[in-house]
Scaffold this motif. Structure first.
Motif, PDB file in Angstrom:
ATOM      1  N   LYS A 102      -6.249 -10.917   5.594  1.00  0.00           N
ATOM      2  CA  LYS A 102      -6.800  -9.677   6.145  1.00  0.00           C
ATOM      3  C   LYS A 102      -6.067  -9.314   7.439  1.00  0.00           C
ATOM      4  O   LYS A 102      -5.783  -8.162   7.716  1.00  0.00           O
ATOM      5  CB  LYS A 102      -8.290  -9.865   6.459  1.00  0.00           C
ATOM      6  N   ASP A 103      -5.768 -10.367   8.213  1.00  0.00           N
ATOM      7  CA  ASP A 103      -5.143 -10.216   9.514  1.00  0.00           C
ATOM      8  C   ASP A 103      -3.719  -9.654   9.392  1.00  0.00           C
ATOM      9  O   ASP A 103      -3.361  -8.692  10.061  1.00  0.00           O
ATOM     10  CB  ASP A 103      -5.110 -11.604  10.175  1.00  0.00           C
ATOM     11  N   VAL A 104      -2.918 -10.248   8.544  1.00  0.00           N
ATOM     12  CA  VAL A 104      -1.523  -9.822   8.440  1.00  0.00           C
ATOM     13  C   VAL A 104      -1.343  -8.646   7.489  1.00  0.00           C
ATOM     14  O   VAL A 104      -0.326  -7.952   7.552  1.00  0.00           O
ATOM     15  CB  VAL A 104      -0.584 -10.984   8.009  1.00  0.00           C
ATOM     16  N   GLY A 105      -2.305  -8.428   6.622  1.00  0.00           N
ATOM     17  CA  GLY A 105      -2.266  -7.265   5.746  1.00  0.00           C
ATOM     18  C   GLY A 105      -1.215  -7.310   4.660  1.00  0.00           C
ATOM     19  O   GLY A 105      -0.880  -6.293   4.071  1.00  0.00           O
ATOM     20  N   ILE A 106      -0.681  -8.502   4.402  1.00  0.00           N
ATOM     21  CA  ILE A 106       0.341  -8.645   3.368  1.00  0.00           C
ATOM     22  C   ILE A 106      -0.338  -8.874   2.013  1.00  0.00           C
ATOM     23  O   ILE A 106      -1.385  -9.501   1.945  1.00  0.00           O
ATOM     24  CB  ILE A 106       1.287  -9.821   3.714  1.00  0.00           C
ATOM     25  N   THR A 107       0.274  -8.322   0.968  1.00  0.00           N
ATOM     26  CA  THR A 107      -0.242  -8.542  -0.376  1.00  0.00           C
ATOM     27  C   THR A 107      -0.041 -10.002  -0.777  1.00  0.00           C
ATOM     28  O   THR A 107       1.071 -10.517  -0.685  1.00  0.00           O
ATOM     29  CB  THR A 107       0.504  -7.634  -1.373  1.00  0.00           C
ATOM     30  N   PHE A 108      -1.123 -10.654  -1.178  1.00  0.00           N
ATOM     31  CA  PHE A 108      -1.033 -12.049  -1.614  1.00  0.00           C
ATOM     32  C   PHE A 108      -1.181 -12.120  -3.127  1.00  0.00           C
ATOM     33  O   PHE A 108      -2.112 -11.527  -3.682  1.00  0.00           O
ATOM     34  CB  PHE A 108      -2.164 -12.890  -0.995  1.00  0.00           C
TER      35      PHE A 108
ATOM     36  N   GLN B  67      -9.634 -22.144   2.371  1.00  0.00           N
ATOM     37  CA  GLN B  67      -9.928 -20.944   1.591  1.00  0.00           C
ATOM     38  C   GLN B  67     -10.363 -19.816   2.517  1.00  0.00           C
ATOM     39  O   GLN B  67      -9.884 -18.688   2.415  1.00  0.00           O
ATOM     40  CB  GLN B  67     -11.033 -21.221   0.573  1.00  0.00           C
ATOM     41  N   ILE B  68     -11.234 -20.150   3.434  1.00  0.00           N
ATOM     42  CA  ILE B  68     -11.725 -19.146   4.370  1.00  0.00           C
ATOM     43  C   ILE B  68     -10.601 -18.698   5.304  1.00  0.00           C
ATOM     44  O   ILE B  68     -10.372 -17.513   5.508  1.00  0.00           O
ATOM     45  CB  ILE B  68     -12.922 -19.702   5.180  1.00  0.00           C
ATOM     46  N   GLU B  69      -9.866 -19.694   5.838  1.00  0.00           N
ATOM     47  CA  GLU B  69      -8.779 -19.370   6.764  1.00  0.00           C
ATOM     48  C   GLU B  69      -7.713 -18.496   6.122  1.00  0.00           C
ATOM     49  O   GLU B  69      -7.222 -17.551   6.721  1.00  0.00           O
ATOM     50  CB  GLU B  69      -8.121 -20.662   7.270  1.00  0.00           C
ATOM     51  N   LEU B  70      -7.396 -18.833   4.888  1.00  0.00           N
ATOM     52  CA  LEU B  70      -6.354 -18.101   4.180  1.00  0.00           C
ATOM     53  C   LEU B  70      -6.777 -16.654   3.960  1.00  0.00           C
ATOM     54  O   LEU B  70      -5.992 -15.725   4.113  1.00  0.00           O
ATOM     55  CB  LEU B  70      -6.083 -18.793   2.845  1.00  0.00           C
ATOM     56  N   ARG B  71      -8.036 -16.505   3.618  1.00  0.00           N
ATOM     57  CA  ARG B  71      -8.580 -15.168   3.380  1.00  0.00           C
ATOM     58  C   ARG B  71      -8.547 -14.333   4.670  1.00  0.00           C
ATOM     59  O   ARG B  71      -8.146 -13.168   4.658  1.00  0.00           O
ATOM     60  CB  ARG B  71     -10.018 -15.315   2.854  1.00  0.00           C
ATOM     61  N   LEU B  72      -8.950 -14.967   5.774  1.00  0.00           N
ATOM     62  CA  LEU B  72      -8.942 -14.270   7.064  1.00  0.00           C
ATOM     63  C   LEU B  72      -7.521 -13.908   7.471  1.00  0.00           C
ATOM     64  O   LEU B  72      -7.256 -12.803   7.943  1.00  0.00           O
ATOM     65  CB  LEU B  72      -9.590 -15.143   8.147  1.00  0.00           C
ATOM     66  N   LEU B  73      -6.624 -14.854   7.262  1.00  0.00           N
ATOM     67  CA  LEU B  73      -5.221 -14.640   7.598  1.00  0.00           C
ATOM     68  C   LEU B  73      -4.649 -13.469   6.809  1.00  0.00           C
ATOM     69  O   LEU B  73      -3.934 -12.626   7.351  1.00  0.00           O
ATOM     70  CB  LEU B  73      -4.435 -15.914   7.275  1.00  0.00           C
TER      71      LEU B  73
ATOM     72  N   LYS C 171      -2.238  -3.849  -6.180  1.00  0.00           N
ATOM     73  CA  LYS C 171      -2.240  -2.847  -5.112  1.00  0.00           C
ATOM     74  C   LYS C 171      -1.754  -3.444  -3.806  1.00  0.00           C
ATOM     75  O   LYS C 171      -1.811  -4.649  -3.595  1.00  0.00           O
ATOM     76  CB  LYS C 171      -3.661  -2.297  -4.920  1.00  0.00           C
ATOM     77  N   GLN C 172      -1.325  -2.557  -2.922  1.00  0.00           N
ATOM     78  CA  GLN C 172      -0.850  -3.005  -1.612  1.00  0.00           C
ATOM     79  C   GLN C 172      -1.999  -3.603  -0.805  1.00  0.00           C
ATOM     80  O   GLN C 172      -3.102  -3.060  -0.774  1.00  0.00           O
ATOM     81  CB  GLN C 172      -0.241  -1.836  -0.849  1.00  0.00           C
ATOM     82  N   GLY C 173      -1.725  -4.723  -0.164  1.00  0.00           N
ATOM     83  CA  GLY C 173      -2.716  -5.351   0.694  1.00  0.00           C
ATOM     84  C   GLY C 173      -3.786  -6.116  -0.050  1.00  0.00           C
ATOM     85  O   GLY C 173      -4.753  -6.596   0.550  1.00  0.00           O
ATOM     86  N   GLU C 174      -3.601  -6.261  -1.338  1.00  0.00           N
ATOM     87  CA  GLU C 174      -4.621  -6.901  -2.153  1.00  0.00           C
ATOM     88  C   GLU C 174      -4.450  -8.424  -2.127  1.00  0.00           C
ATOM     89  O   GLU C 174      -3.340  -8.924  -2.053  1.00  0.00           O
ATOM     90  CB  GLU C 174      -4.480  -6.399  -3.588  1.00  0.00           C
ATOM     91  N   PHE C 175      -5.562  -9.133  -2.232  1.00  0.00           N
ATOM     92  CA  PHE C 175      -5.527 -10.567  -2.474  1.00  0.00           C
ATOM     93  C   PHE C 175      -5.760 -10.739  -3.958  1.00  0.00           C
ATOM     94  O   PHE C 175      -6.869 -10.603  -4.444  1.00  0.00           O
ATOM     95  CB  PHE C 175      -6.608 -11.290  -1.664  1.00  0.00           C
ATOM     96  N   PHE C 176      -4.676 -10.995  -4.677  1.00  0.00           N
ATOM     97  CA  PHE C 176      -4.735 -10.986  -6.134  1.00  0.00           C
ATOM     98  C   PHE C 176      -4.518 -12.399  -6.663  1.00  0.00           C
ATOM     99  O   PHE C 176      -3.577 -13.078  -6.267  1.00  0.00           O
ATOM    100  CB  PHE C 176      -3.641 -10.064  -6.674  1.00  0.00           C
ATOM    101  N   SER C 177      -5.415 -12.849  -7.553  1.00  0.00           N
ATOM    102  CA  SER C 177      -5.282 -14.204  -8.091  1.00  0.00           C
ATOM    103  C   SER C 177      -4.877 -14.189  -9.549  1.00  0.00           C
ATOM    104  O   SER C 177      -5.318 -13.336 -10.310  1.00  0.00           O
ATOM    105  CB  SER C 177      -6.607 -14.960  -7.972  1.00  0.00           C
TER     106      SER C 177
END
Lengths: 369, 274
Positions: A185-191, A177-183, A31-37
């Motif tokens: 959320k901040d930029v809203g790009i799908t990871f 890990q924390i910074e990446l997660r916050l980032l 999905k758009q904006g998702e942090f997908f692993s």
């Protein structure tokens, strides 16, 4: 053109290298904006799948769509994706600012605008003032962040990350890990994040796809993956689990009665309508959901008797390996070391103990034959 | 104390050894410039009268100019073509897996150890059969053959240390293959390319045997020098010429080392986008 509204759609992708099937007919929606692993052991095909998304590999068959657009055979420089490489691939002959601004050449920005943009991303990765540094003057964590900024400045629709934290030491890794997660959320790009570290994928992702042998075993949110693994392999890969054999003695609506040699008679709910009476199944329980007692508790069901065979002390908790008469594998019990004097004093090797559990914590899994 | 003194003893020994070593290498060569300033026809000590005449007269020999120019032309073509081919070979060898890879590389490297006189004869026979006119073109072709292994050796070692993901990162950031080569590959492997150019130029420049068999009307410089040495009166001029070649080589090698040393300096952002 798009079959549904999913942002990224991987449709029946297969990729082989010689006789090795790296990615085996995978279907996936992100999905758009998702942090997908993408999680799996090395060689499971997760990196190949990521490289297929980036355009560095061409699939043997299947298609990949991003926002409905078929990008299956699009070359990497035409895709709305950018990648953070495992070794960061920082250009060694350029300084930090040139690395970050590398992809902006085609936009023909004025020097002022260019610097403005680069400075913005330097700030984002907390490396303001590092623009003139050379690549070899950066620490591992800084290189990782430069690689991140270099990709993010392109404003991709999807950011692909290939084990970006793998080369960092444990402390830095936890911070990143924390910074990446916050980032994210901040930029809203799908990871789309590739990792072999299950803890990392659980703590960071919205959803995780567990891969093995080129196939996806399960796609779920982290908590579902841990609490409701759909098969033995996933249950074993994510955390530790104790398995017991059991037979379904009766099914009543969504209620299963199970008979197990070691657990006794247990009740649990079996939502999916795929089990039948008399079927042999696996019943799993996580070590932290087992309780250890040195005195026999007053209860008839949900109790196992055993002898402590081994103890590993892990700081905030201890792992006890309890030998149960007739069972070849020891049962692993995890217990928080809340009280300093408490457990280690009472329990030592060869101590007789009782392990109790709550039937709600049981995980029922179909047996693989 | 004992350790110290024995250390300094071996230290002194090494210094003497180094001096002897370098003397062995360079004293014979230094006879060239020394005798080039001698008034006498014969190379003998003591040198009584000094002169600069050899150098002045040498520059008036137009045949020498032609030979020098021929060698430079051959050297440039041979070095550029063998380096380009070397880049292709090195990339293929470091980047791809293909059948008979080792054997292919072995065959490319073979001219390095092959006696040049055999190659020269072989190439001459081939040229005659193929109906080719012997000229600087045939010399150049022969030189490419013997230069290529050296290019390949230098460039493979350079490309081996080159991380493939750097190029992928460039493609991923929107650049095409040519821009990627220009902005990433070339700057990183550039010093290796330069080293290959200089080395192969030098090899071609002083190559004698193949040029001897394959050159037509126009001699290259080594062929010209060889021809001159048959007359004793010409020898001092050749000493002067040799001295100049020595100095130019020294400057060239120093320059290439300097370039190699600063090969990895940072490009400033202004430099890249302007």
């Amino acid at each position: 053109m798009n079959k549904n509204n999913d942002f990224i759609m991987v449709d029946g992708i297969t990729k082989t290298f010689g006789s090795v099937v790296a990615v085996d007919n995978i279907n996936l929606e992100i999905k758009q904006g998702e942090f997908f692993s993408l999680l799996g052991a090395s060689g499971c095909g997760k990196t190949t799948l990521l490289r297929l998304l980036a355009g560095f590999e061409k699939p043997d068959k299947g298609r990949i769509f991003i926002e409905g657009e078929d990008i299956t055979y699009l070359i990497p420089n035409k895709r709305p994706t950018n990648m953070v490489f495992q070794n960061y691939a920082i250009f060694p002959h350029m300084d930090v600012a040139s690395n970050i601004g590398y992809g902006l050449r085609k936009e023909k920005l004025s020097n002022k605008e260019l610097h403005h943009r680069i400075d913005h991303y330097l700030e984002l990765i907390k490396l303001s003032g590092y623009g003139n540094r050379k690549a070899d003057q950066l620490s591992g964590g800084q290189r990782q962040r430069v690689a991140l900024a270099r990709a993010l400045i392109m404003q991709p629709k999807v950011l692909l990350l290939d084990e970006p934290l793998g080369a960092l030491d444990k402390q830095l890794r936890a911070n990143m890990q924390i910074e990446l997660r916050l980032l994210q959320k901040d930029v809203g790009i799908t990871f789309v994040f590739v990792t072999h570290d299950q803890e990392e994928s659980l703590s960071m992702s919205d959803r995780v796809a567990v891969m093995s042998n080129g196939k996806i075993l399960q796609v779920s949110s982290p908590d579902e993956l841990y609490e409701k693994p759909e098969n033995e392999e996933v249950a074993n890969f994510i955390g530790t689990i104790n398995f017991f054999d059991a037979t379904i003695s009766s099914i009543n609506n969504e209620n299963c009665s199970l008979k197990s040699k070691y657990l006794g008679m247990i009740q649990t709910n079996c939502k999916n309508n795929v089990y039948s009476t008399g079927e042999e199944v696996l019943v799993g329980i996580r070590p932290e959901k087992l309780n250890l007692h040195v005195n026999k508790p007053e209860q008839d069901s949900g109790i196992i008797e055993g002898i402590v065979e081994n103890i590993s002390y892990l700081g905030e908790r201890s792992h006890y390996y309890v030998k149960i008469d007739g069972l070849s594998k020891t049962v692993s019990v995890s217990s928080q070391n809340v009280n300093r004097a408490q457990i280690n004093q009472l329990i030592n090797d060869n101590k007789k103990v009782w392990v109790t559990f709550d039937s709600d914590s049981l995980i029922m899994i179909k047996k693989n034959y | 104390m004992k350790i110290y003194s024995s250390y300094s003893l071996s230290d002194r020994f090494l210094t003497v050894y180094a001096i002897l070593f370098l003397s062995f290498l360079y004293i014979p060569v230094l006879f060239l410039p020394l005798f080039s300033f001698s008034e006498s026809q014969y190379m003998q000590f003591p040198i009584t009268d000094w002169t600069f005449e050899r150098y002045v007269t040498m520059w008036k020999k137009t045949k020498l100019h032609d030979a020098l120019f021929a060698s430079i032309k051959v050297g440039i073509f041979a070095s550029v073509i063998s380096t380009i081919l070397g880049i292709l070979v090195a990339r293929a060898m470091t980047r791809y897996l293909f059948p008979f890879k080792k054997s292919v590389l072995g065959f490319i490297m073979l001219p390095m150890v092959f006696p040049e006189i055999i190659m020269g004869v072989g190439l001459l026979i081939f040229a005659i059969f193929a109906g080719m006119q012997l000229s600087l073109v045939t010399v150049t072709a022969g030189h490419i053959l013997i230069c290529l292994p050296f290019s390949v050796v230098i460039l493979i070692s350079r490309f081996e240390g080159f991380d493939k993901s750097l190029e992928e990162a460039s493609l991923d950031l929107g650049e095409n293959a040519w821009q990627t080569f220009y902005r990433i590959t070339f700057p990183i492997v550039g010093s290796g390319i330069l080293a290959s150019l200089l080395l192969t130029f030098t090899i071609s420049f002083d190559e004698f045997l193949i040029a001897f068999f394959l050159s037509g009307e126009d001699p290259t410089l080594p062929i010209y020098i060889y021809g001159q040495l048959r007359h004793v009166k010409n020898i001092p001029y050749m000493l002067a010429l040799g001295s100049i070649i020595l100095i130019v080589s020294f400057i060239t090698i120093s320059f290439s080392e300097w370039i190699r040393g600063r090969g990895m300096t940072t490009k400033k952002i202004y430099g890249i986008f302007k």
